[in-house]
Each structure stands twice: as C-alpha cells, then as structure tokens.
Design an enzyme around this catalytic site. Structure first.
Site, mmCIF file in Angstrom:
data_model
loop_
_atom_site.group_PDB
_atom_site.id
_atom_site.type_symbol
_atom_site.label_atom_id
_atom_site.label_comp_id
_atom_site.label_asym_id
_atom_site.label_seq_id
_atom_site.Cartn_x
_atom_site.Cartn_y
_atom_site.Cartn_z
ATOM 1 N N PHE A 119 0.841 -1.193 0.000
ATOM 2 C CA PHE A 119 0.000 0.000 0.000
ATOM 3 C C PHE A 119 0.873 1.240 0.000
ATOM 4 O O PHE A 119 2.044 1.185 0.402
ATOM 5 C CB PHE A 119 -0.900 -0.014 1.250
ATOM 6 C CG PHE A 119 -2.363 0.165 0.943
ATOM 7 C CD1 PHE A 119 -3.058 -0.791 0.226
ATOM 8 C CD2 PHE A 119 -3.053 1.296 1.382
ATOM 9 C CE1 PHE A 119 -4.407 -0.630 -0.057
ATOM 10 C CE2 PHE A 119 -4.407 1.463 1.103
ATOM 11 C CZ PHE A 119 -5.088 0.506 0.378
ATOM 12 N N GLN A 169 -6.851 15.239 3.507
ATOM 13 C CA GLN A 169 -6.224 14.346 2.527
ATOM 14 C C GLN A 169 -7.002 14.305 1.215
ATOM 15 O O GLN A 169 -8.221 14.108 1.211
ATOM 16 C CB GLN A 169 -6.143 12.929 3.087
ATOM 17 C CG GLN A 169 -5.525 11.941 2.101
ATOM 18 C CD GLN A 169 -5.036 10.694 2.795
ATOM 19 O OE1 GLN A 169 -5.800 9.783 3.060
ATOM 20 N NE2 GLN A 169 -3.758 10.656 3.107
#
Lengths: 560, 248
Positions: free
Chosen positions: A117, A231
């Site tokens: 990831f 984000q």
C-alpha cells in the site's frame, strides 16, 4: 422529568463507535451502553473503505518499521508515542476482529494475508477482498448484537452535548422518526462520528460525513487539532468522486499522463505509484497545470491503467468503464480529515466525561498526511481504547442528575424549533448555500493553497454564515424531516469550514497535505507542531501551536 | 431546451396526508446519472420536502433501496439511461412507510439479532495465540452469504414476507447460513431453533425473487434450501444414530 441514564453513551455507530461499545461492554458487563447514530450503524461510512487495515503481523515486518513509515508519512507532526502504541496494538486488534468472524483474505497457510500500500515499505495491509471496511463494519455490528447491555438509538441526530459544571453529562438529540427532541444522561460520552468530507463538492465521502462530532465538541469548548490537514486521494472517478481503491496501485496499476508517461518518476522515483497520497495528488495537479492531463467534462484527469494486470472486477462496470480494455480516468478527490478533536491516547478530551476516536478525533496518529490503511486500524485501536477508558471512568463517576438536564434540553429544543421550524422570515435556500460552500472549499482549500485564496474563502464563509442565519426551511413537518437534519449538518459544516480555513491561513509552510504555494517549504523551526483551534463565541477561532512529541525519529527530509 | 425525464414519486407525510399520493417532477436527463441523482435533483431544486435515505453512492451502505417502476433497486446503481421514458419511484414494498420513500426496517433489525449473526464458540482461543487458520477455500464456502449489505431489497421482493410478516426472511437466513458455514463457528445448533421454527425456513415457498433482487450477488434462496436440507438431514441423523439421546 427523568431522563434515561447510561454509563457510556457513544455518538456514531461506525468502526470506532462499535469497537468502543464492545470494549466498554467487555470491560464491565454491568455497564449500560448506548449507541446513538443518525443512521443505522451498518450504513456508517466505514462501510465504504476498500483497501485494507494496516498491522505489522508478518514475521518479516516489525512495529518499528510500521511506526517509522507512519511518522514519515505524517511529515513528522504525528505524536510518536501515540504512533508506537498504535503499531503495537494494531496486530492484536486485527486478530480480535478475525476471532469475531471478519473474513480476512488468507495466505496459503491459512494466516491473514497482506498487500502492499502507498507509503508502506512492506506488505502490511490486511484486507477482506476489496471490501475491507464493509466486512469490518458488519463484523463489528453483528458482534455488537451479542451484548444485551449495548442498546441503540438509531436514526437519532445529536444537536448538542449537555455540559453541567464543566462536565459532559449527556446529549440532546432529535429523533428523526418522531421529530421530537429528547435528552439522554450519561456518565461518559464518546464521539465517533467520522469525517467531514461533505464540506467539499468533490469528495469520496458519503452524504452522512458532515463532521457532526467535531462541531459538537468544538462548540462545547473542546479544541480541534490540525484542521488544515485534509487528505486528497489521487484516484477518484472524475464525475462522482467515487474512489478507486489504492490497492489497484498496490497491485501494480500505473498512473499515466497524456504523453503516456508514468509521470511519478519525476516526483516519487523510488516509490512511483506506491508513493503517499499527498505527494501523488500534488504531482497530478502539477502535471495538469503543465498541460499534461487529459481534458474531460469534469476537468482534467489522468489515466490509471490496469490493463496489464488482468484484473476483472473493480465494481466499475456500472460506471461504464471496461478496465480490461480501457484505462480508468482519475483525478484527486477529497478523502479524509487528518484533523479532528484533540484528545489524549485514551481518547479523553479536555472536557471531563467526553472521549473521542476514529476520523472525528485527532489522537496524533496521522499528522499532516495519513497513510492508506492506517485509518481502519485506528478505528479499532483507539475505538477500543476510548471504550475501555470511558468504561473505567463511568465505574467511578456519579450519575448526572435530571434537573439541570431538563433545563438544558428546554433551551436546546427552543433553539432548534425556533431557528429552523418556526422562523417564517427566511429567504435563503439550503441547497444553494451548501453547494457554494462545497465548490469554494474545493477551489480555495484544496490540494494547493495560497494566502489570497484562503482569505477569499474566509470572506465567503462569513457570507455563507450570514445567509445561513436567514435560512428558509420549507419542510415544517416533524416526521423524518431530512431538510431539517441537512440544515443542522450544514450548520456544523460551516463552523468547521471556518476553522479549516483559518488554520490553513495560519500555517505558513508546506507540510504533508497542506501545500502552500506562497510557502512551499517545510519550516521545522516554527511549525514542527500541532495547531490547536479553540472556539471563541462570537469571534474567530483562537489558534496556537503546540510542539509535537518526538520519541525516536528526528525529522528528516521527506523524500521517496 | 435540454433533455428531461419525468419522475413520478410516491409521497406520504403522516402529518398531512391520509394516504400516499403520487407527484411528478421534470428532471434534467443526463446520460451518466443514476436514479438517485434525479431524486437528489428534486430535493435540491424542485421540492425540499421530499424525504429519502442515501449515503455512499457506491452500492455498499445499503441506504437507498427503493422500488423503481415496481422493482426493488439500489437507486445509486440504477442507471437513468435505462429509464429514459420516465419512471416511478416508490418506497420498498412490504415495509411500513414512515414518510415518502423512507420505510421502517426495525422488524429486520430484530430478526437479524434473533439468528445470532456472530461467531459462537465453546472455547475462545487467546488472542496471543494468533488467528484461527482458515483457507481461502473455506472462506469460499460462506463468502457469498457474507456479502449482504442489509439493503432490504430481498424483503421487498419476497412474496412470502408480503403475506406473512413473521417470516424470518431472506437476508436474515442468508446471514445465519454465513455463520453456520464458517469454519470458525460452532453455533449451528443454537441457530437451528430460530431457523427451523414455523416462521423460519419452512415458510419459504422457493420462488427465488430474493436472489433475483439482490444487488450484491447473494443467493438467499440457496441459503434457505441448503438450510432446509441440513435441518432434515440433521434430524434424520440424530434419530438414526442416537434414537434416545441428544434430546434438547
């Protein structure tokens, strides 16, 4: 009037809230626990998480590695003590969830599997096919049904925290089905209401992610932390903002510009598509500005190419994309709020009796940029911690009496009725204010920021708030009045948008997700710190910086 | 003039209406819209008093189930281009209507709990000993039944549930089956009383509408048939092998 009394009252029934409820029930089976949610718990936005939950479970991994990746990812303003605790607890929590039935995908030996990831240096993201959040949420919800001491008030919208003598003593809430305002007393309250992505027009967040808990805490005098840190995920579908999971890049998908180049070679050469989200989102916008994006009806986009991976299903058939033959169009999309309610490692806030966990909290794990797959684990680790801490405090605490609650509820009922249902003077339309707020936040408080744009946004928000005061609610009925709940939500979002913008103006550097064009460098001398925003009734938020806690990892240049 | 589509919506406000009524709106037509987008447009631009549930827009939260032209659908996944000539949106069948498109699903919530949808074990392995091992093959046994998002489309489609509201229903039985088939679970015996009760599996008349309606590929009809088979088999086995023992 007697109001119902609980030992632990949890606002929000997503991953963190359900984990907190179960932890409280296991800490002391005698406690009375209540989950109050504005939806049925299984509708909570945890359900949408796809990629996975991070934990150093594999023998080749270590908690030190996970901690360092997280600290570096945070651009050094995470609380390193919190990070260390988190990475040690995360494996235990994932195994706990496995014992409760979560269908984690497995390795051939039958153990929980992991995948790569973004921003993680090793395979550490555990997953349940491409529906990790869904399986986590349903596993937690179904497991919570086992405990008779966990009760629920579904579809009940919390309008304020009740505070008496400097202590949180319960909530006032609107029962959406009856339209009746009521109060619940509680020895402890845990806020686990999730994120606030609906402040933006282009967001992966569901309709319910309106920052309720953050606003509730803020108005009760509890500070918010690092609210400038938002984000943006690199791979949202241009039309709807629906997320293409980062696992697609983890599994080897390429991002390409209109020259067919894997442009990340110029930004994160050693990580490429596995770079962290903030850097990839900035790289995409920079490429757009250089004319190297594709132009589409919803603005510029890039290609996410998985044709070489022979993936069959991403659940994209319904948006009409054939991923076997065509690249997927993507652009950066608002995704997650690193900022949130300031709390300690047990979730305790500055208001006695009030705890928090999950996305609405800022315990200090994510700093200026969260790594993908840390947030599901965060819900588990800190949801459980808050549940235990609240349970212990409830064992010692005195029950709040009904008298002050009665008066507080009367005031709150009057406020809601008068402002929204009785006023006939209003002229402003709810949807118009909301859409203008969302679009302007996209424009001014997005991937890149400038003092000019932020100040413009500050003015706009002041205007939206003035217009909100002249709101016209067309729906005057009580039963399931979603215009009323949308107004209450917009009120919360406007409050938070103001804090986010003010915080962004005040951090005059670039760090993690907060990229200022006018201050493009990180400035550790002044801003190796968390920004604390406190509510000033009738005034602007009070902002101050608080140094971060550093245990092992001194700040370095954040390159990948 | 841009292209439009006529959307007819069932309205009902218990405070002002004695019975449900239909109301028609003209909504812009966009090729990449879903039915939910049309409903959102009505709320934002034409009629702020319309009530419905929605959240994720990606077919996973299960909030936005409604009947579209009489068929239960997740409106966030139903394409407008399939309804170009106009369509009717009503609340899911078989549930009490709270208001407009919002139905009361408390009945399901109680039934879900009654099948014990959690791992039942005699002995818990300590967390320190790690996970229970499970192969992907073993997951495949129950995987499809674990995909239920509780959207209630199967209950809206089920003719038996429409007639007999006591019927445990497709999703609850599928979720019971999900745990019964999980190698970590030992709760089959505890669930059998609820599943084999008169309101359980035997109510189902095998029409299979539930499996057609499911937007997540769950096959509740299969879960029901398998459970019937297992229950009968279990009963026969226990009479043959232990004719005098094991009576509960």
């Amino acid at each position: 009037m007697e109001f119902p009394l609980y030992d632990v009252l949890i606002v929000g029934g997503g991953g963190a809230g359900l984990r907190a409820a179960i932890a409280a029930a296991e800490t002391d089976p005698g406690l009375k626990i209540l989950i109050v949610s504005k939806v049925y718990p299984m509708r909570s936005h945890t359900v949408s998480a796809e990629g996975g939950a991070a934990a150093a479970l594999r023998p080749e991994d270590s908690w030190e590695n996970h901690a360092f990746d997280t600290v570096k990812g945070s651009d050094y303003i995470s609380d390193q003590f919190v990070v260390e605790t988190f990475v040690r607890e995360a494996p235990v929590e994932l195994i706990q969830l496995e014992h409760w039935g979560c269908p984690w995908s497995r390795d051939p030996d039958g153990k929980i599997s992991a995948r790569p990831f973004g921003g993680m240096t090793t395979w550490r993201t555990c997953f349940a096919a491409d529906k990790t959040g869904f399986h986590m949420l349903h596993t937690l919800f179904q497991t919570s049904l086992k405990y008779d001491r966990i009760e629920r008030l579904d579809e009940t919208f919390v309008t304020s925290l009740l505070v008496e003598d400097g202590r949180c003593v319960g909530i006032a809430a609107l029962n959406q089905r009856s339209g009746v305002m009521s109060a619940v007393r509680a020895k402890t309250v845990i806020l686990t209401t999730g994120g606030n992505g609906r402040i933006y027009a282009f967001s992966t967040n569901g309709n319910i992610c309106t920052g309720d808990g953050m606003a509730l805490a803020y108005r009760a005098g509890v500070p918010l932390k690092d609210m400038e840190m938002v984000q943006f995920h690199p791979t949202g579908l241009p039309s709807t903002g629906i997320l293409i999971t980062e696992a697609v890049r983890g599994e080897g998908g390429y991002l390409t510009n209109n020259k067919g180049e894997r442009f990340l070679k110029d930004y994160v050469p050693s990580k490429m598509e596995l770079g962290p989200r903030d850097i990839i989102s900035r790289a995409m916008v920079t490429e757009f500005e250089a004319g190297r994006g594709f132009a589409g009806p919803y603005g510029n986009y890039m290609h996410l190419d998985v044709r070489h991976l022979f993936m069959r299903e991403l659940g994209l058939d319904y948006v009409g994309i054939d991923i076997v033959h065509d690249p997927i169009p993507v652009r950066p999309v608002e995704h997650y709020m690193m900022g949130g309610i300031d709390c300690d490692i047990t979730g305790a806030t500055s208001l006695p009796g009030l705890f928090t966990a999950g996305e609405c909290a800022n315990v200090g794990l994510n700093g200026a940029n969260r790594l993908g797959s840390n947030s599901l684990s965060e819900c588990l680790v800190f949801g459980a911690a808050a549940g235990r801490a609240a349970a212990h405090q409830a064992q010692e605490a005195k029950a709040p009496t009904s008298n002050p609650v009665d008066a507080l509820l009367k005031d709150e009922t009057r406020r809601v009725e008068k402002k929204y249902l009785e006023s006939r003077q209003g002229t402003e339309k709810l949807a118009e204010i909301r859409v203008e707020m969302q679009r302007s936040m996209d424009e001014h408080v997005g991937v890149f920021r400038t003092a000019e744009g932020l100040k413009e946004e500050e003015k706009l928000i002041a205007g939206f708030r003035q217009r909100f005061a002249r709101l016209k609610i067309e729906d005057r009925s009580h039963v399931f009045n979603t215009e009323l709940t949308a107004a209450l939500e917009l009120d919360y979002m406007l409050e938070l948008a103001e804090v986010m913008t003010a915080s962004a103006i005040n951090r005059k550097e670039s760090r993690g997700a907060h990229a200022r064009r006018d201050f493009p460098k990180r400035n550790d001398e002044h801003y190796l710190a968390n920004q604390i925003a406190t509510h000033v009734p009738g005034g602007k938020p009070k902002l101050e910086f608080r140094p971060v806690r550093i245990t092992h990892w001194q700040p370095q240049a954040r390159t990948y | 003039m841009a292209e439009t589509v006529e959307v007819t919506v069932q309205r009902y406000n218990p405070e002002t209406d004695s019975a449900p009524r239909l109301q028609t709106y003209e909504v812009p037509y966009k090729d990449d819209w879903v039915v939910l987008d049309a409903i959102l447009y009505i709320k934002d631009h034409l009629d702020a008093t319309l009530s419905y549930r929605w959240s994720c827009r990606m077919g996973i939260c299960g909030s936005c189930g409604m009947n579209v032209d009489g068929h239960p659908k997740l409106t966030c996944s139903a394409h407008l281009r399939e309804y170009r000539r106009g369509f009717t949106v009503e609340p899911l069948s078989n549930f009490p209507v709270i208001r407009d498109l919002v139905v009361d699903i408390d009945d399901f919530m109680a039934k879900l709990k009654s099948v014990k949808p959690w791992i039942v074990r005699e002995l818990e392995q300590p967390l320190g000993d790690g996970e229970y091992l499970q192969s992907n093959n073993q997951i495949d046994h129950y995987r499809q039944f674990s995909q239920c998002i509780n959207c209630m489309l199967c209950y809206a489609a089920c003719p038996v549930y429409g007639m007999e509201p006591e019927f445990l229903g497709p999703a609850a039985i599928a979720l019971a089956r999900r745990y019964n088939l999980d190698s970590r679970d030992e709760g089959t015996v505890e669930r059998v009383n609820v599943l084999a009760a008169s309101e359980g599996i035997w109510e189902c008349s095998c029409i299979g509408e539930c499996s057609v309606a499911c937007p997540k590929g769950v096959d509740p009809a299969k879960a029901i048939q398998q459970t019937k088979f297992d229950t009968v088999n279990g009963a026969i086995m226990s009479t043959m092998l232990m004719p005098f023992g094991n009576r509960r």
